[in-house]
Design a protein around this motif. Structure first.
Motif, PDB file in Angstrom:
ATOM      1  N   LEU A  49      13.962  -1.053   8.723  1.00  0.00           N
ATOM      2  CA  LEU A  49      14.307  -1.830   7.542  1.00  0.00           C
ATOM      3  C   LEU A  49      15.325  -2.353   7.963  1.00  0.00           C
ATOM      4  O   LEU A  49      15.584  -3.708   7.840  1.00  0.00           O
ATOM      5  CB  LEU A  49      14.093  -0.977   6.049  1.00  0.00           C
ATOM      6  N   ILE A  50      16.308  -2.341   8.788  1.00  0.00           N
ATOM      7  CA  ILE A  50      18.000  -2.968   7.996  1.00  0.00           C
ATOM      8  C   ILE A  50      18.194  -3.395   9.089  1.00  0.00           C
ATOM      9  O   ILE A  50      18.266  -4.835   9.298  1.00  0.00           O
ATOM     10  CB  ILE A  50      18.617  -1.244   8.214  1.00  0.00           C
ATOM     11  N   ARG A  51      17.003  -3.162  10.654  1.00  0.00           N
ATOM     12  CA  ARG A  51      16.711  -3.869  12.095  1.00  0.00           C
ATOM     13  C   ARG A  51      15.951  -5.123  11.890  1.00  0.00           C
ATOM     14  O   ARG A  51      15.858  -5.694  12.819  1.00  0.00           O
ATOM     15  CB  ARG A  51      16.671  -2.823  12.942  1.00  0.00           C
ATOM     16  N   ASP A  52      15.043  -4.874  10.822  1.00  0.00           N
ATOM     17  CA  ASP A  52      13.921  -5.708  10.758  1.00  0.00           C
ATOM     18  C   ASP A  52      13.333  -6.233  11.422  1.00  0.00           C
ATOM     19  O   ASP A  52      12.396  -6.562  12.158  1.00  0.00           O
ATOM     20  CB  ASP A  52      15.003  -7.904  10.709  1.00  0.00           C
ATOM     21  N   ALA A  53      12.535  -4.453  11.571  1.00  0.00           N
ATOM     22  CA  ALA A  53      11.817  -4.100  13.147  1.00  0.00           C
ATOM     23  C   ALA A  53      10.642  -4.507  12.228  1.00  0.00           C
ATOM     24  O   ALA A  53      10.119  -4.221  11.008  1.00  0.00           O
ATOM     25  CB  ALA A  53      11.582  -3.022  13.118  1.00  0.00           C
ATOM     26  N   ILE A  54       9.940  -4.795  12.679  1.00  0.00           N
ATOM     27  CA  ILE A  54       8.292  -6.215  13.049  1.00  0.00           C
ATOM     28  C   ILE A  54       7.360  -4.763  11.826  1.00  0.00           C
ATOM     29  O   ILE A  54       6.672  -5.609  11.037  1.00  0.00           O
ATOM     30  CB  ILE A  54       7.531  -6.826  13.682  1.00  0.00           C
ATOM     31  N   LYS A  55       6.920  -4.039  12.704  1.00  0.00           N
ATOM     32  CA  LYS A  55       6.012  -3.041  12.692  1.00  0.00           C
ATOM     33  C   LYS A  55       7.096  -2.073  10.654  1.00  0.00           C
ATOM     34  O   LYS A  55       5.830  -2.237   9.984  1.00  0.00           O
ATOM     35  CB  LYS A  55       5.853  -1.449  13.014  1.00  0.00           C
ATOM     36  N   SER A  56       8.217  -2.370  10.402  1.00  0.00           N
ATOM     37  CA  SER A  56       8.362  -1.654   9.328  1.00  0.00           C
ATOM     38  C   SER A  56       8.622  -2.596   7.752  1.00  0.00           C
ATOM     39  O   SER A  56       8.096  -2.424   6.999  1.00  0.00           O
ATOM     40  CB  SER A  56      10.412  -1.618   9.495  1.00  0.00           C
ATOM     41  N   ARG A  57       8.661  -4.010   8.718  1.00  0.00           N
ATOM     42  CA  ARG A  57       8.704  -4.577   8.017  1.00  0.00           C
ATOM     43  C   ARG A  57       6.880  -5.366   7.013  1.00  0.00           C
ATOM     44  O   ARG A  57       6.860  -5.074   5.528  1.00  0.00           O
ATOM     45  CB  ARG A  57       9.307  -6.142   8.473  1.00  0.00           C
ATOM     46  N   GLN A  58       5.924  -5.219   8.327  1.00  0.00           N
ATOM     47  CA  GLN A  58       4.750  -5.134   6.999  1.00  0.00           C
ATOM     48  C   GLN A  58       4.460  -3.610   6.772  1.00  0.00           C
ATOM     49  O   GLN A  58       2.960  -4.305   5.400  1.00  0.00           O
ATOM     50  CB  GLN A  58       3.715  -5.196   8.665  1.00  0.00           C
ATOM     51  N   LYS A  59       4.642  -3.026   6.673  1.00  0.00           N
ATOM     52  CA  LYS A  59       4.459  -1.900   5.688  1.00  0.00           C
ATOM     53  C   LYS A  59       5.191  -2.128   3.667  1.00  0.00           C
ATOM     54  O   LYS A  59       4.719  -1.047   3.855  1.00  0.00           O
ATOM     55  CB  LYS A  59       5.512  -0.339   6.221  1.00  0.00           C
ATOM     56  N   LEU A  60       5.938  -2.865   4.236  1.00  0.00           N
ATOM     57  CA  LEU A  60       6.445  -3.899   2.837  1.00  0.00           C
ATOM     58  C   LEU A  60       5.284  -4.317   2.091  1.00  0.00           C
ATOM     59  O   LEU A  60       5.566  -4.690   1.243  1.00  0.00           O
ATOM     60  CB  LEU A  60       7.271  -4.400   3.092  1.00  0.00           C
ATOM     61  N   ASP A  61       4.020  -5.146   3.019  1.00  0.00           N
ATOM     62  CA  ASP A  61       2.893  -5.842   2.403  1.00  0.00           C
ATOM     63  C   ASP A  61       2.561  -4.866   0.906  1.00  0.00           C
ATOM     64  O   ASP A  61       1.778  -3.897   1.274  1.00  0.00           O
ATOM     65  CB  ASP A  61       1.926  -5.776   3.067  1.00  0.00           C
ATOM     66  N   ILE A  62       2.413  -5.553  -0.300  1.00  0.00           N
ATOM     67  CA  ILE A  62       1.282  -4.870  -1.240  1.00  0.00           C
ATOM     68  C   ILE A  62       0.823  -5.509  -1.874  1.00  0.00           C
ATOM     69  O   ILE A  62       1.512  -6.966  -1.554  1.00  0.00           O
ATOM     70  CB  ILE A  62       2.548  -3.515  -2.061  1.00  0.00           C
ATOM     71  N   PHE A  63       0.005  -5.914  -2.724  1.00  0.00           N
ATOM     72  CA  PHE A  63      -1.214  -6.468  -3.194  1.00  0.00           C
ATOM     73  C   PHE A  63      -1.283  -6.270  -4.674  1.00  0.00           C
ATOM     74  O   PHE A  63      -1.167  -4.806  -4.902  1.00  0.00           O
ATOM     75  CB  PHE A  63      -2.531  -6.451  -3.113  1.00  0.00           C
ATOM     76  N   ASP A  64      -1.594  -7.357  -5.977  1.00  0.00           N
ATOM     77  CA  ASP A  64      -0.965  -6.917  -6.463  1.00  0.00           C
ATOM     78  C   ASP A  64      -2.155  -6.139  -7.270  1.00  0.00           C
ATOM     79  O   ASP A  64      -2.183  -4.989  -8.159  1.00  0.00           O
ATOM     80  CB  ASP A  64      -1.704  -7.741  -8.015  1.00  0.00           C
ATOM     81  N   TYR A  65      -3.645  -5.726  -6.420  1.00  0.00           N
ATOM     82  CA  TYR A  65      -5.259  -5.075  -7.394  1.00  0.00           C
ATOM     83  C   TYR A  65      -4.451  -3.283  -6.325  1.00  0.00           C
ATOM     84  O   TYR A  65      -5.208  -2.928  -7.297  1.00  0.00           O
ATOM     85  CB  TYR A  65      -5.764  -5.599  -6.282  1.00  0.00           C
ATOM     86  N   GLU A  66      -3.040  -3.266  -5.701  1.00  0.00           N
ATOM     87  CA  GLU A  66      -2.869  -2.064  -6.177  1.00  0.00           C
ATOM     88  C   GLU A  66      -1.981  -1.156  -6.858  1.00  0.00           C
ATOM     89  O   GLU A  66      -1.913   0.080  -7.478  1.00  0.00           O
ATOM     90  CB  GLU A  66      -2.052  -1.739  -4.051  1.00  0.00           C
ATOM     91  N   ARG A  67      -1.851  -2.335  -7.838  1.00  0.00           N
ATOM     92  CA  ARG A  67      -0.932  -1.581  -8.634  1.00  0.00           C
ATOM     93  C   ARG A  67      -1.730  -0.459  -9.925  1.00  0.00           C
ATOM     94  O   ARG A  67      -2.480  -0.236 -10.295  1.00  0.00           O
ATOM     95  CB  ARG A  67      -0.112  -2.897  -9.481  1.00  0.00           C
ATOM     96  N   PRO A  68      -0.338   0.552  -9.773  1.00  0.00           N
ATOM     97  CA  PRO A  68       0.860   0.266  -9.584  1.00  0.00           C
ATOM     98  C   PRO A  68       0.731   1.402  -8.495  1.00  0.00           C
ATOM     99  O   PRO A  68       0.327   1.946  -7.648  1.00  0.00           O
ATOM    100  CB  PRO A  68       1.573   1.739 -10.554  1.00  0.00           C
ATOM    101  N   ILE A  69       1.744   1.003  -7.377  1.00  0.00           N
ATOM    102  CA  ILE A  69       2.012   1.410  -5.905  1.00  0.00           C
ATOM    103  C   ILE A  69       3.974   1.590  -5.482  1.00  0.00           C
ATOM    104  O   ILE A  69       4.159   0.576  -6.568  1.00  0.00           O
ATOM    105  CB  ILE A  69       1.781   0.030  -5.079  1.00  0.00           C
ATOM    106  N   GLY A  70       4.027   2.393  -4.786  1.00  0.00           N
ATOM    107  CA  GLY A  70       5.269   2.615  -4.490  1.00  0.00           C
ATOM    108  C   GLY A  70       5.268   2.651  -3.129  1.00  0.00           C
ATOM    109  O   GLY A  70       4.655   2.753  -2.489  1.00  0.00           O
TER     110      GLY A  70
END
Length: 328
Positions: A49-70
């Motif tokens: 995350l700190i290095r701004d690695a693409i794969k790590s950043r992509q894993k931050l993708d969340i969507f409203d229909y998934e809530r609650p989500i951690g």
């Protein structure tokens, strides 16, 4: 009702375990449709995350229909954990979960995941750094301990609660066990029955049938269960458990048509989210589970894992469905 900070979950909630290379948005979507009450992302490296690695950043993708989500993070450096918590905070999940349970060597050797089980004071410092760096509820997923001689989960649970975590998920194996042997829920029960413990305790490990979910609920008194491998290729386990807990009766299993339709939907979502090449490639690990037990399926499964064309894959699945329906 089970509460994690402001998050309200139903009685005896069913949680989808975070699984590396499995718990992506397409998989989470089909599990949510089938009754998962709360879900987590794949675990995300704080260094990435700190290095701004693409794969790590992509894993931050969340969507409203998934809530609650951690969003689940892992790492072994206090400063990196704190900074990552602030990055995650900005994406506005419902909570941050810390992984202290992953037994994989490449994670453990960095002093992260289950590797931290050998250094409880450091685990507490890392956790406190995350708690202080976010306004979100912080939860933890961990194991019973490093090995059989060091199953210190009772002490760990108290100390984690003391620094501010708001729920704890416990996998009933040690790191040394990996995923072998039977999960031991007796220590999870001890944590739940500890008079000092006020936060929700979720059990994880070997829940693969509705009967077992209800048995463990009654036997060990956990607030809910976390389901991982049993949901791969069979997201219906969530609705089946809910129905059995509520009525004591088994729900009819999904029809052949439903199994293939959900598999098709999962594939389509995978391609939409990851792109054609990666979406098709990473879907291959799911076909055997989705199609398990269907008669005369080997030929179709081979075609599915060898094709790299979405239209062709959709046609194979449609032909499979027609062939299966003719057998009924």
């Amino acid at each position: 009702m089970v509460k994690i900070g402001p998050i309200e979950l139903p009685d005896f909630p069913l949680l989808l375990a975070p699984m590396e290379d499995v718990s992506d948005p397409p998989f989470r979507a089909v599990c949510k449709e089938q009754g998962a009450d709360m879900m987590y992302t794949e675990f995300i490296s704080t260094e990435g995350l700190i290095r701004d690695a693409i794969k790590s950043r992509q894993k931050l993708d969340i969507f409203d229909y998934e809530r609650p989500i951690g969003i689940q993070i892992f790492g072994g450096d206090e400063e990196a954990m704190a900074l990552s918590a602030r990055i995650v905070d900005a994406t506005q999940p419902d909570l941050i979960d810390i992984n202290y349970g992953c037994p994989v060597k490449k994670v453990v050797c960095k002093g992260a995941g289950a590797g931290i089980l050998r250094d409880v004071p450091k685990m507490i410092k890392l956790t406190e750094a995350v708690v202080k760096s976010t306004s979100l509820p912080v939860t933890v997923k961990t194991r019973l301990g490093w090995d059989h001689e060091n199953r210190n989960i009772e002490e760990v649970a108290e100390r984690l609660q003391d620094v501010g975590i708001q729920a704890l998920s416990i996998h009933g194996r040690t790191r040394v066990q990996m995923y072998k042997g039977e999960a031991d829920w007796t220590l999870i029960e001890k944590v739940k029955n500890n008079q000092r413990i006020k936060i929700p305790i979720f059990g994880n490990g070997d829940i693969d049938t509705p009967q077992k979910a209800l048995e463990y609920k009654n036997k060990y008194g956990v607030d809910g269960v976390m389901i991982g491998r049993a949901a791969i290729g069979y997201p219906w386990i969530f609705r089946e458990i809910k129905h059995f807990v509520k009525t004591g009766e088994m729900l009819a299993p999904p029809t052949v048509e439903e199994r293939i339709d959900i598999c098709t939907r999962h594939l389509t979502r995978s391609v939409e989210w990851k792109g054609s090449k990666l979406g098709i490639l990473e879907m291959r690990r799911h076909y055997a589970s989705y199609l398990k037990g269907l008669p005369n399926v080997k030929e179709y499964r081979m075609k599915l894992v060898n094709s790299d064309n979405l239209e062709e894959l959709l046609e194979i699945l449609e032909n499979l469905k027609e062939a299966q329906l003719q057998l009924i």
